[in-house]
Design an enzyme around this catalytic site. Structure first.
Site, short mmCIF file in Angstrom:
data_model
loop_
_atom_site.label_atom_id
_atom_site.label_comp_id
_atom_site.label_asym_id
_atom_site.label_seq_id
_atom_site.Cartn_x
_atom_site.Cartn_y
_atom_site.Cartn_z
N THR A 130 15.34 -8.22 4.78
CA THR A 130 15.18 -6.88 4.21
C THR A 130 16.40 -6.45 3.39
OG1 THR A 130 16.02 -5.88 6.23
CG2 THR A 130 13.63 -6.14 6.07
N ARG A 180 20.01 -11.65 10.15
CA ARG A 180 21.46 -11.40 10.22
C ARG A 180 22.19 -12.73 10.06
NH1 ARG A 180 19.39 -12.24 14.85
NH2 ARG A 180 20.51 -13.18 16.58
N HIS A 205 0.84 -1.20 0.00
CA HIS A 205 0.00 0.00 0.00
C HIS A 205 0.87 1.24 0.00
CE1 HIS A 205 -3.58 -2.40 0.71
NE2 HIS A 205 -2.93 -3.02 1.68
#
Length: 199
Positions: free
Chosen positions: A177, A192, A113
């Site tokens: 990410t 990580r 969105h």
């Protein structure tokens, strides 16, 4: 003998239903003849059939959502995508060969969105009143690449713009990410490096 016959007759309609469902799925994607689907499989592709490609000997039990007419999802050979795994594409999700995507994994090449509360509300109002978006929502999107021999643990999330290198392992429940180096083991939120996998 009668019990076996009764069971076979009861099971017969569900087998026909399952075969019809799989035949319908194949109309929404370009899948190798020996790619397999299950009754849990779902492909939402209102655009070109070629937007979704699934390779040989792959078993797809998840869900694919093609959100724009430019979006593409490619899954290589000998892949497994588990039940409840969802791939949401506005641009491109490219999965190599021999990749395991466990159950519940979410792969998003987009933000879903707009970051604007006003725009999100306006698009939702359109959806509820007109039944569709009347104007496109400004959503950030970037391609995802998952290279050969990767294993993604259950309930992980792979976010936009990420490349996961060959042979990497993503631990269960991780949120990826940033890019993951080949043969790395990553865990956590954000994910990580905690070790190395083997070739």
């Amino acid at each position: 003998m009668i019990d076996r016959l009764a069971y076979a007759l009861l099971a017969f309609p569900s087998r026909i239903r399952d075969r019809l469902w799989v035949a319908k799925l194949r109309r929404y994607c370009c899948a190798a003849e020996d790619a397999e689907f299950t009754p849990q499989t779902s492909i939402h592709n209102p655009f070109a059939r070629a937007a979704v490609g699934i390779g040989s000997r792959s078993l797809f039990m998840g869900e694919i959502n093609i959100i724009t007419d430019a979006a593409k999802v490619r899954i290589g050979d000998w892949c497994f995508v588990g039940p409840g795994a969802k791939l949401w594409a506005m641009e491109s999700i490219d999965i190599g060969s021999r990749v395991f995507v466990s159950h519940g994994v979410q792969v998003f090449d987009n933000n879903s969105h707009s970051l604007s509360a006003g725009e999100r509300h306006e698009r939702y109002r359109e959806l509820r009143t007109a039944g569709r978006h009347l104007t496109p929502e400004a959503v950030v999107h970037r391609a995802i690449r998952i290279e050969d021999d990767v294993w993604i643990g259950f309930n992980s999330a792979i976010m936009k713009g990420v490349t996961i290198g060959r042979g990497a392992v993503v631990g269960a429940g991780s949120v990826v990410t940033h890019d993951v180096e080949a043969y790395s083991v990553v865990v956590g939120n954000p994910a990580r490096v905690v070790g190395q996998s083997k070739t």
